[in-house]
Scaffold this active site. Sequence first.
Site, short mmCIF file in Angstrom:
data_model
loop_
_atom_site.label_atom_id
_atom_site.label_comp_id
_atom_site.label_asym_id
_atom_site.label_seq_id
_atom_site.Cartn_x
_atom_site.Cartn_y
_atom_site.Cartn_z
N LYS A 55 19.25 -62.05 -62.56
CA LYS A 55 20.70 -62.29 -62.69
C LYS A 55 21.53 -61.33 -61.85
CE LYS A 55 20.41 -65.56 -65.79
NZ LYS A 55 20.86 -66.92 -65.54
N SER A 272 10.95 -66.24 -70.71
CA SER A 272 11.10 -67.36 -69.77
C SER A 272 10.02 -67.31 -68.69
CB SER A 272 12.50 -67.37 -69.16
OG SER A 272 12.76 -66.15 -68.50
#
Lengths: 313, 91
Positions: A55, A272
């Site tokens: 991110k 994830s």
Amino acid sequence: MSGSAVRKIPTAMGEIGDTLTGLIGNTPLLRLERIVPEGNLFAKAEWENPGGSTKDRPAWKIISAAERDGQLPPGKTILDATSGNTGIAYAMIGASRGYPVRLCMPASVSPARVKILQAFGAEMILTDPGLFSDGAIVKARELFSADPGRYFYADQYSNENNWKAHFETTGPEIYRQTRQSVRHFIATLGTSGTFMGVGRYLKAQDSSIQIVEVQPDSAFHGLEGMKHMESAMVPEFYDPEFADRKMAVRTEAAYAAVVALSKKEGLLVGISSGAALVAARQIAAEHPGECVVTVFPDNGLKYLSERFWSDNL
Amino acid sequence: MPAKIEIPSALQRFAGNNGAVEVPEGNVKQAMDNLIDQYADLKEHLFDDQGMIRSFVNIYLNDEDIRYEKNLDTEVKNGDVIQIVPSIAGG
């Protein structure tokens, strides 16, 4: 020293990280040879970014673009909804550039994430955990509407600079690191920025490269950071027709893959990443001899309090 | 007023499209068992093969995570509110 401006010490610009944001990107591509002895499965080690996750890329692209076009002058507060990693990236970059950061997030966010955000000085507004990240999105919109002059609303779910960050950096890195041999790219969906950005870049190089999206198998899941699109607020830039193939992963399978990665490859990754491995391993098995690449968005340190670990330590 | 379990939106179709289900006093384990007795389709979403609550499912009693209380033995009284919250999603 006189009162004049401090002279900067010269550094080898470009060779080492002269600035914090200069450390973002250019992450290693790891071959997962113990999980897939065929040797055709690779993963981007995105926790190597300074904020600890992929991110950092969209957060920096969003903030730097807003600085350039005047949306984020000094004194404005960066505002967004996040379930964690994007918030950490905003908080880190905001601290380094002098912007206050306000984040809306579900109250169920893990204590480790809260502490990291507090360390960077971010302000958190906790929202109804029963509404998941959608509740945080609604809250961020409310805050922005009530006082638009105060905030730069980064809006990672709609901001085109999210997927463009991956189009401009993650995609070219994968293409270069595989020496143009990548045939399959697999991405888990959160905001869908990685999937859309890397996917579009690779398709532009060679339209026969297969792009695979991975979602939770049901609306009720424990794949932190991932979205079940059918039942959630869909990011504006997500194109449901883009994937060549769609795969679904059950929560427990992703947890087992996280444990396997730590015990077999020595890689302590986030949830994830486990979901990405479940899907990518299957693609690698179906296409021996073809280069398969996925992204491991973050490492596992923030998830050690999850209950599945206490069963496997 | 009896205690109630709030059903997350993702699971409401397995609970007769109800947003909340009333359960009798007791403890959290008994409340969850009572919920499954009323709506058997919820079981595979909430419990694993060993009959344990799935590891990503968090249960809150009056906004307190039961893991920091007495877990499934935490007492449930009339008027209490139980929330079922999976890990969070997305970005």
